[in-house]
Design a protein around this motif. Structure first.
Motif, short mmCIF file in Angstrom:
data_model
loop_
_atom_site.label_atom_id
_atom_site.label_comp_id
_atom_site.label_asym_id
_atom_site.label_seq_id
_atom_site.Cartn_x
_atom_site.Cartn_y
_atom_site.Cartn_z
N TRP A 1 33.21 8.14 10.20
CA TRP A 1 34.26 7.19 9.79
C TRP A 1 33.78 6.34 8.62
O TRP A 1 34.54 6.09 7.68
CB TRP A 1 34.66 6.31 10.96
N LEU A 2 32.54 5.88 8.68
CA LEU A 2 32.02 5.06 7.59
C LEU A 2 32.05 5.81 6.27
O LEU A 2 32.45 5.28 5.24
CB LEU A 2 30.58 4.63 7.90
N ILE A 3 31.63 7.06 6.30
CA ILE A 3 31.49 7.82 5.06
C ILE A 3 32.83 8.34 4.54
O ILE A 3 33.11 8.28 3.35
CB ILE A 3 30.51 8.98 5.26
N THR A 4 33.68 8.83 5.46
CA THR A 4 34.92 9.48 5.02
C THR A 4 36.18 8.68 5.30
O THR A 4 37.22 8.93 4.69
CB THR A 4 35.07 10.85 5.72
N GLY A 5 36.11 7.75 6.28
CA GLY A 5 37.30 7.01 6.68
C GLY A 5 38.17 7.79 7.64
O GLY A 5 39.24 7.31 8.03
N GLU A 6 37.72 8.98 8.05
CA GLU A 6 38.51 9.82 8.95
C GLU A 6 38.16 9.55 10.41
O GLU A 6 37.02 9.25 10.74
CB GLU A 6 38.27 11.30 8.63
N GLY A 7 39.15 9.68 11.29
CA GLY A 7 38.93 9.50 12.72
C GLY A 7 38.92 8.03 13.10
O GLY A 7 39.30 7.15 12.33
N ASP A 8 38.46 7.78 14.33
CA ASP A 8 38.39 6.42 14.86
C ASP A 8 37.16 5.70 14.35
O ASP A 8 36.13 6.32 14.07
CB ASP A 8 38.37 6.44 16.39
N MET A 9 37.24 4.39 14.27
CA MET A 9 36.11 3.60 13.81
C MET A 9 34.95 3.66 14.79
O MET A 9 33.79 3.73 14.40
CB MET A 9 36.52 2.14 13.60
N THR A 10 35.26 3.59 16.09
CA THR A 10 34.21 3.55 17.09
C THR A 10 34.39 4.68 18.09
O THR A 10 35.43 5.31 18.18
CB THR A 10 34.23 2.22 17.88
N SER A 11 33.32 4.92 18.85
CA SER A 11 33.37 5.93 19.91
C SER A 11 33.90 5.34 21.20
O SER A 11 34.08 6.06 22.17
CB SER A 11 31.96 6.47 20.16
N GLY A 12 34.07 3.92 21.26
CA GLY A 12 34.53 3.29 22.47
C GLY A 12 33.44 2.69 23.30
O GLY A 12 33.69 1.95 24.26
N SER A 13 32.18 3.05 22.95
CA SER A 13 31.08 2.52 23.71
C SER A 13 30.32 1.45 22.95
O SER A 13 29.14 1.54 22.68
CB SER A 13 30.12 3.62 24.09
N VAL A 14 31.07 0.45 22.55
CA VAL A 14 30.47 -0.62 21.78
C VAL A 14 30.96 -1.94 22.33
O VAL A 14 31.84 -2.00 23.16
CB VAL A 14 30.83 -0.52 20.28
N ILE A 15 30.37 -3.00 21.82
CA ILE A 15 30.76 -4.33 22.25
C ILE A 15 32.00 -4.75 21.49
O ILE A 15 32.08 -4.65 20.27
CB ILE A 15 29.63 -5.33 21.98
N ALA A 16 32.97 -5.20 22.22
CA ALA A 16 34.24 -5.58 21.60
C ALA A 16 34.14 -6.92 20.89
O ALA A 16 33.32 -7.76 21.24
CB ALA A 16 35.32 -5.67 22.67
N PRO A 17 34.97 -7.15 19.88
CA PRO A 17 35.00 -8.45 19.22
C PRO A 17 35.54 -9.52 20.15
O PRO A 17 36.35 -9.24 21.01
CB PRO A 17 35.96 -8.21 18.05
N ARG A 18 35.06 -10.73 19.99
CA ARG A 18 35.60 -11.83 20.78
C ARG A 18 37.05 -12.06 20.36
O ARG A 18 37.49 -11.64 19.29
CB ARG A 18 34.76 -13.09 20.55
N GLU A 19 37.82 -12.74 21.19
CA GLU A 19 39.26 -12.84 20.98
C GLU A 19 39.62 -13.41 19.62
O GLU A 19 40.59 -13.01 19.01
CB GLU A 19 39.88 -13.71 22.08
N GLU A 20 38.76 -14.34 19.11
CA GLU A 20 39.12 -14.95 17.83
C GLU A 20 38.98 -13.99 16.66
O GLU A 20 39.41 -14.28 15.56
CB GLU A 20 38.28 -16.21 17.58
N PHE A 21 38.39 -12.80 16.89
CA PHE A 21 38.23 -11.84 15.82
C PHE A 21 39.15 -10.64 15.97
O PHE A 21 38.98 -9.63 15.32
CB PHE A 21 36.77 -11.36 15.75
N LEU A 22 40.11 -10.72 16.88
CA LEU A 22 41.07 -9.65 17.00
C LEU A 22 41.90 -9.57 15.73
O LEU A 22 42.12 -10.56 15.05
CB LEU A 22 41.99 -9.90 18.21
N PRO A 23 42.38 -8.38 15.37
CA PRO A 23 43.05 -8.20 14.08
C PRO A 23 44.37 -8.92 13.94
O PRO A 23 44.86 -9.09 12.85
CB PRO A 23 43.25 -6.67 14.00
#
Length: 231
Positions: free
Chosen positions: A61-83
């Motif tokens: 995703w970083l290199i091509t921009g294709e697919g999902d940003m994450t695999s789902g197994s990461v730490i989520a942003p705190r509520e104040e950083f939601l999009p």
């Protein structure tokens, strides 16, 4: 700025609340000059792989921009950083279950999934980053133990998609029930067609193969995680 570098900065802000060339360089243990070069030439393959390990973003995703940003197994942003700033009509209440998953010897399964509370998430955020088949199938549970470190830590709150129960179709981290206990393990398909169950912690890594002899219930796939550490 190169699009891959722009994606890297977006991910660092969203997932770690880190901004700026120097801060991202420190996070990835790279020199500021290297990160500056990425801004014009693009993130290198080795840099993308390092970001995948540190941030949890997909290197492709970083290199091509294709697919999902994450695999789902990461730490989520705190509520104040939601999009998007959630509104009352945008919030979805996700039940928090009394049952917990073990990242170790296993936790006893309760007679039923008692709901002890709920946590509210923005439906916009869920649909953008989680993309479940059915939002009503999402559940929160606590995780205990160290066998999945550094992916998850003792005490993390995990968001589980109870509607995603087929590791053969979607490899990832799953909540499993075996011999009356619950476990949180990584499940992947081997070339033999058998499912491999393993831990992420390299110091206590164990690998088992599900060959049909095990009476295993797949309770859902872990799609995100919150923890109590300041990032």
């Amino acid at each position: 700025m190169h699009t891959s570098a722009d994606r890297l900065y977006q991910a660092a802000k969203l997932l770690r609340d880190i901004s700026g060339q120097s801060a991202v360089a420190r996070l990835l243990n790279e020199s500021p000059q290297t990160v500056k070069n990425w801004e014009t030439r693009g993130v290198s393959r080795s840099g993308a792989m390092k970001a995948e390990n540190v941030l949890g973003v997909r290197a492709n995703w970083l290199i091509t921009g294709e697919g999902d940003m994450t695999s789902g197994s990461v730490i989520a942003p705190r509520e104040e950083f939601l999009p998007a700033t959630p509104t009352a009509t945008d919030l979805v209440r996700i039940p928090l279950l009394a049952n917990s998953g073990s990242m170790g010897p296993g936790n006893e399964v309760l007679d039923s999934d008692y709901v002890v509370g709920d946590l509210s998430l923005s439906s916009h955020w869920i649909n953008q980053y989680i993309k479940p088949g059915n939002i009503r199938e999402l559940r929160f549970i606590h995780a205990h133990g160290e066998s999945m470190a550094p992916t998850f830590s003792d005490g993390d709150v995990l968001l589980v998609d109870a509607g995603s129960r087929d590791p053969a179709a979607h490899e990832g981290v799953y909540v499993l029930e075996l011999h009356g206990k619950t476990y949180i393990k990584r499940v992947r398909m081997r070339m033999s067609g058998m499912l491999e169950v393993s831990s992420d912690n390299p110091t206590i890594k164990t690998v088992d193969e599900l060959n049909g002899d095990h009476e295993v219930r797949v309770l859902g796939r872990v799609v995100w995680a919150w923890n109590g550490r300041k990032l």
